[in-house]
Each structure stands twice: as C-alpha cells, then as structure tokens.
Design a protein around this motif. Structure first.
Motif, short mmCIF file in Angstrom:
data_model
loop_
_atom_site.label_atom_id
_atom_site.label_comp_id
_atom_site.label_asym_id
_atom_site.label_seq_id
_atom_site.Cartn_x
_atom_site.Cartn_y
_atom_site.Cartn_z
N GLU A 92 -15.29 -23.35 -5.00
CA GLU A 92 -15.14 -23.19 -3.55
C GLU A 92 -13.83 -22.50 -3.20
N ALA A 93 -12.79 -22.73 -4.00
CA ALA A 93 -11.54 -21.99 -3.80
C ALA A 93 -11.78 -20.50 -4.02
N GLY A 94 -12.66 -20.17 -4.95
CA GLY A 94 -13.02 -18.77 -5.19
C GLY A 94 -13.65 -18.12 -3.98
N ASN A 95 -14.48 -18.88 -3.25
CA ASN A 95 -15.07 -18.35 -2.02
C ASN A 95 -13.98 -18.02 -1.00
N GLY A 96 -13.02 -18.94 -0.87
CA GLY A 96 -11.93 -18.72 0.08
C GLY A 96 -11.05 -17.55 -0.32
N ALA A 97 -10.77 -17.43 -1.61
CA ALA A 97 -9.94 -16.32 -2.10
C ALA A 97 -10.64 -14.99 -1.88
N ASN A 98 -11.96 -14.97 -2.04
CA ASN A 98 -12.72 -13.74 -1.87
C ASN A 98 -12.58 -13.19 -0.45
N PHE A 99 -12.81 -14.07 0.54
CA PHE A 99 -12.73 -13.60 1.92
C PHE A 99 -11.29 -13.57 2.44
N SER A 100 -10.33 -13.82 1.56
CA SER A 100 -8.94 -13.52 1.86
C SER A 100 -8.64 -12.06 1.56
N LEU A 101 -9.35 -11.49 0.59
CA LEU A 101 -9.17 -10.07 0.23
C LEU A 101 -10.08 -9.15 1.03
N VAL A 102 -11.25 -9.62 1.40
CA VAL A 102 -12.23 -8.78 2.12
C VAL A 102 -11.62 -8.05 3.33
N PRO A 103 -10.83 -8.70 4.21
CA PRO A 103 -10.29 -7.99 5.38
C PRO A 103 -9.38 -6.82 5.04
N HIS A 104 -8.85 -6.77 3.83
CA HIS A 104 -7.97 -5.68 3.42
C HIS A 104 -8.77 -4.46 2.94
N VAL A 105 -10.02 -4.66 2.57
CA VAL A 105 -10.85 -3.59 2.00
C VAL A 105 -11.69 -2.95 3.11
N HIS A 106 -11.50 -1.66 3.35
CA HIS A 106 -12.22 -0.96 4.42
C HIS A 106 -12.12 -1.72 5.74
N PRO A 107 -10.89 -1.98 6.26
CA PRO A 107 -10.75 -2.79 7.47
C PRO A 107 -11.40 -2.19 8.71
N CYS A 108 -11.57 -0.85 8.76
CA CYS A 108 -12.22 -0.25 9.92
C CYS A 108 -13.73 -0.46 9.90
N ALA A 109 -14.26 -1.00 8.80
CA ALA A 109 -15.69 -1.34 8.69
C ALA A 109 -15.83 -2.78 8.22
N ASN A 110 -15.04 -3.66 8.84
CA ASN A 110 -14.99 -5.05 8.38
C ASN A 110 -16.34 -5.75 8.46
N GLY A 111 -17.12 -5.45 9.50
CA GLY A 111 -18.43 -6.09 9.63
C GLY A 111 -19.36 -5.69 8.49
N ILE A 112 -19.34 -4.40 8.15
CA ILE A 112 -20.23 -3.91 7.09
C ILE A 112 -19.90 -4.56 5.76
N ILE A 113 -18.61 -4.56 5.38
CA ILE A 113 -18.26 -5.12 4.07
C ILE A 113 -18.42 -6.64 4.07
N SER A 114 -18.17 -7.28 5.20
CA SER A 114 -18.38 -8.73 5.28
C SER A 114 -19.86 -9.05 5.13
N GLY A 115 -20.71 -8.24 5.77
CA GLY A 115 -22.16 -8.46 5.67
C GLY A 115 -22.68 -8.25 4.27
N LEU A 116 -22.20 -7.16 3.62
CA LEU A 116 -22.64 -6.88 2.25
C LEU A 116 -22.18 -7.95 1.28
N THR A 117 -20.92 -8.39 1.45
CA THR A 117 -20.38 -9.42 0.56
C THR A 117 -21.12 -10.74 0.76
N GLY A 118 -21.30 -11.13 2.02
CA GLY A 118 -22.02 -12.37 2.32
C GLY A 118 -23.45 -12.33 1.82
N ALA A 119 -24.11 -11.18 2.00
CA ALA A 119 -25.49 -11.04 1.55
C ALA A 119 -25.59 -11.13 0.04
N CYS A 120 -24.61 -10.57 -0.66
CA CYS A 120 -24.65 -10.62 -2.12
C CYS A 120 -24.43 -12.05 -2.62
#
Length: 516
Positions: free
Chosen positions: A437-465
């Motif tokens: 569960e800490a891994g889940n939290g760490a993952n979405f700690s990095l997600v906002p830094h990756v392609h921040p101008c398309a945060n919804g898209i990368i969040s959706g793809l990550t969550g879906a995966c």
C-alpha cells in the motif's frame, strides 16, 4: 519543520496556480481542507460499495444464489472490468470537464446499480450488476486529479497518498460494515438472509448519493474557480507579479512576449481567442499566505503545469512515453495485487481457518484494507521527504521500486509457507500490506511530476493499469481455484521482476517543462 498548526491553519499558496503548500486536514471551512476531505471521503464510500459484495459473497450470497467457487471468482473479475474502462475515460474527462464534475458523475452513476443489488436472482444477474457497480472504482482517477490540482509539488505526494489511502480503506471497512449491517437486519429486524443481504446495499447508495451532491454544492473545480478559466487566472497571476507572458489559442502554450503598449489588452471571450495580460512593470509583491517563488519558477509553472484540454496527439504522446509505462506497470503490480488479494483474502482465511467463520475471517481480512489509512500515506510522505532532501525525482522513483521488491518478497513468503498458524499468516499479510500500500502512495507521489500538463490522462492510464493488474491477478486466482497460496507467490514473482526491469528509465522525460 512540521508544525501541528499546519493541520488547521490556512495554507501558504503558490502565487501562480494557487495550490496549497500544506494540507489543512482538520479545517473543513478552508477550501483546501474541504476539497481534501471530500476527495478522500468520496473515494472511501465508492470503494466501500465497490467491494461490498466480497464480505457476504463466499457464504450468504453464494448459498442464496447457488454459486460455485468459479462463479464467485468470475464475479470478482467482472467487478474490475468496468472500472478499467471508466478509469481510461475518466482521465481525459478530468482534463476536459474538470475533476469535480467527473468525480460526482462517477459516484452518481455507480450508486444506481448499487441500490439495484436487491433485484439479483441469478448468476448472470450478479455478474451484470457487479460489472456496473465497478463504475465506482473509476472515482479514484478524479480523486487524485482533484487533489493534485489543489496541492503544490512539495506536498502533492502526501496529499495524493492520504486521499488515496484513506479512500482505499473503504475496501477494509466494508468487511466490517457489510456483515454488521447484514447481522443487524437478520437479528434486530428479523429479516431472512435472502432479504437482508439485498437490503444492506441500500445503505451505501444513500451515503454515496449524499456525498456526490454535497461535493458539487460546497467545493470549487480549482483553487482559482471555474475549470474553464484556469488558463486565464494563471495568466493574470503572472501579470500581477510583474511577469509578462501570453496564452495563444487557449488552452495552449504559454510563451514569453514583448510588452505591447501600456493598457492594451485583447478580448477574453472564447477559447480560440488570443488572451494577453500585461505586467504593470511593478512587482505586485507577495500577498498574504503566498509562498515566495522566483520568476523563473513562476513561468515554468505557468508553461508546464496548467492542465491542457486533451487532444488525440497529446494523449498518444503521453501513452507511448516510457515514463508513463513505468507509472502504469508499477501500479499494475501494487494496486492490481491489492484488488485481487482484497477480493480473495476472506476466502483464503476461511479455507485455512474455518473455525473463524464468515464474520471472523471477514474481520481479519478487513485489516488488509484498513492498513491503507497509515500505509499508503506513509508511502507518499516518505516520497515527499526524499524529494525535499535530495531535490531529485530519482529518489521518488527508486523508492517505488524498493517498495515493489519488498512487497514481492512478502508475497513469496506468504505463498510458499501457506501458514495455518493465525499469528504467522496475519503477521505476514500485515507486513506485505504495509509495503504494497505504501507503493501505491509512492506511485501517485511521482505521477503529478510526469506530463503535468496532461495530469488527467496519465492519472487515468495509471489508475486503469492498476485495475488491469487486478483483472490479471484475479484470473490467476480463478484458475488456481482454492490454491490461494500458489496464486499469491506467482504474483510475488511478477511484482519483483517488473520492478527490476523498469529501474533504468528516467523519472520524467528529458527536457520536460514543469514537474521538476
């Protein structure tokens, strides 16, 4: 240095995007505290209803609907399929309509099949209903995008981990709530088991509907107001701090420009018009509660971190990025394992400890989900601390892979020992849950830094995966029937292998503007 007053004091804010630099968890009167609490609680009630079936499925519902072990496994897989689809769609919807409306819409759509649980009378009916209830699992994406939109880079990992972790705890609390509601209806209200489990689903429906409506009434889209005005407000905030820039074909790219004649502006009406807000030449100063941020940092925030309307070209660029692959596959392992194990843990305990019964094993299985209250936030907090200490996003990425490897080791230990000692089994599962569960939290700690101008898209793809991982791992459980231990060690091997293979990839794309 952390101060307890940050838990209720009005936060310091970024002068350009107006994101908070602390989390007023205990202050629901402050807009940042209110959004934070609605974000986690909205996902909490969604997860509760999404996983309301497993606590009653193996015994009560299986007996009532004459389900086989395969039928139960199939229903667990189907419950993840709709969530996979909704999470993929929810990402672009967040970028287009805003996360608040996407969040509320997901909750309301998922509430309808929840209340219809009482109509199920066959295996096919159960599969159909659980598919549509799975819409609720898609609420994770707007939960994280909304949280990212209100909290700045220094605390976004903690904010996302708290909202995701406390929300995920709904998957644990459901193992307490649903049997308790069912037992109350049988013993206190005198309903038969056939009727009681059906009536029990009315409770989450009421809570979900009330939460979605309250969210729309009391919370804004962004810290600056309406979702459609986010670019204009960023431009105005730049100008108010003495920085000249313009937005062309909004939503579009922020660019430096030469100052036109004083007082000249262009209309701000439609989304295709040029918008210009000129600096006065005088620095506007730092307003109350504003963080002191350098001009270059302000420009980088404006250029690279304001979410753009999604286009097919942008979506493909994000989808085929190696950094997106890392986010997707690490979440495939961590959240995918959590979903599959959460669905089967009660049955596994019932097999190894039959004397505990449905209610007893359900309570011990609840521990796995409830540890999210601490474990997922811990992953995000440590990630933010590592980033603050090192100033490098590599620290966040290495933390993700370290947690993945340790999780895999625990899964191997659980599967290979297949312990019939309650102390050993519950201890190993608790240890595994903390790191997973800490891994889940760490993952979405990095997600906002990756392609921040398309945060919804990368969040959706990550969550879906993550959901896709849940489906794959649930299929593994299905084809090994009641050999739960073997399924668990197979997941452990996959988790270690995937994390090792992905360690070499950079945390963010080379040359990316924003997100640093």
């Amino acid at each position: 240095m952390f101060s307890p007053t940050l838990l209720w004091a009005a936060p310091e804010i970024n002068p350009i995007n107006r994101k908070a630099r602390s989390i007023p968890v205990l202050n629901v009167f402050n807009v940042y505290g209110r959004v934070f609490n609605f974000a986690w609680f909205g996902f909490f009630v969604a997860f509760w209803s999404w996983y309301a079936f497993p606590p009653l499925l193996s015994v009560t519902i299986a007996k009532d609907l004459h389900l086989s072990t395969i039928d139960v496994a199939n229903s667990n897989i189907v419950a993840l399929c709709a969530t996979l689809i909704v999470r993929v769609v929810a990402g672009p919807c967040c970028d287009y309509f805003g996360p608040r409306w996407t969040f509320a819409g997901t909750l309301l759509l998922g509430a309808l099949p929840t209340v219809l649980a009482g109509t199920v009378s066959s295996v096919s009916g159960l599969l159909t209903l659980r598919f549509f209830v799975g819409i609720l699992g898609g609420s994770f994406v707007p939960c994280q995008v909304w949280s990212t939109g209100f909290f700045d880079k220094n605390v976004v990992g903690t904010a996302n981990a708290l909202t995701g972790g406390w929300g995920n705890a709904g998957g644990g609390i459901t193992y307490f709530l649903m049997p308790a509601i069912f037992d109350s209806l049988v013993h206190q209200q005198g309903l038969s088991a056939h009727v009681a489990w059906r009536v029990a689903f009315v409770v989450p429906f009421i809570v979900i509907t009330a939460t979605a409506i309250a969210m729309l009434i009391t919370c804004p889209d962004t810290p600056t107001g309406k979702w459609s005005d986010r670019h204009r407000h960023a431009q105005e905030n730049l100008a108010s701090h003495g920085i000249t820039a313009n937005v062309v074909d909004v939503p579009g790219e922020f660019q430096d420009k030469k100052s036109p004649s004083p007082g000249s502006t262009t209309p701000r009406g439609g989304s295709t018009e040029k918008m210009e807000f000129d600096a006065t030449g005088k620095h506007g100063g730092i307003a109350d509660h504003e963080a002191q941020v350098g001009e270059q940092s302000m420009l980088e925030t404006a250029r690279g971190e304001i979410v753009q309307k999604p286009t097919f070209k942008e979506a493909m660029k994000v989808l085929f990025s190696l950094q997106t692959l890392v986010m997707m596959m690490t979440y495939f392992c961590s959240f995918g394992a959590e979903l599959a194990i959460n669905s089967n843990l009660g049955s596994y305990y019932l097999k190894n400890f039959p004397s505990y019964g449905q209610t007893g094993t359900g309570r011990w299985a609840a521990m796995f989900g409830l540890l999210n209250i601490v474990s997922r936030p811990l992953g995000g907090m440590v990630s933010d601390l590592l980033y603050k200490t090192t100033g490098s996003l590599w620290a966040k990425k290495i933390w993700i892979h370290t947690l993945g490897a340790i999780t895999g080791a625990f899964l191997l230990a659980i599967g290979l020992t297949d312990s019939h000692s309650p102390h050993t089994m519950f201890g190993l599962v608790a240890g595994m849950a903390v790191f997973l569960e800490a891994g889940n939290g760490a993952n979405f700690s990095l997600v906002p830094h990756v392609h921040p101008c398309a945060n919804g898209i990368i969040s959706g793809l990550t969550g879906a995966c993550g959901n896709f991982g849940g489906i794959i791992f649930s299929i593994i459980f299905r084809y090994h029937a009641k050999n739960y231990a073997k399924s668990i060690w197979i997941i452990g091997v996959m988790t270690i292998a995937i994390n090792v293979v992905l360690t070499w990839i950079r945390p963010i794309p080379k040359g990316q503007i924003g997100g640093h």
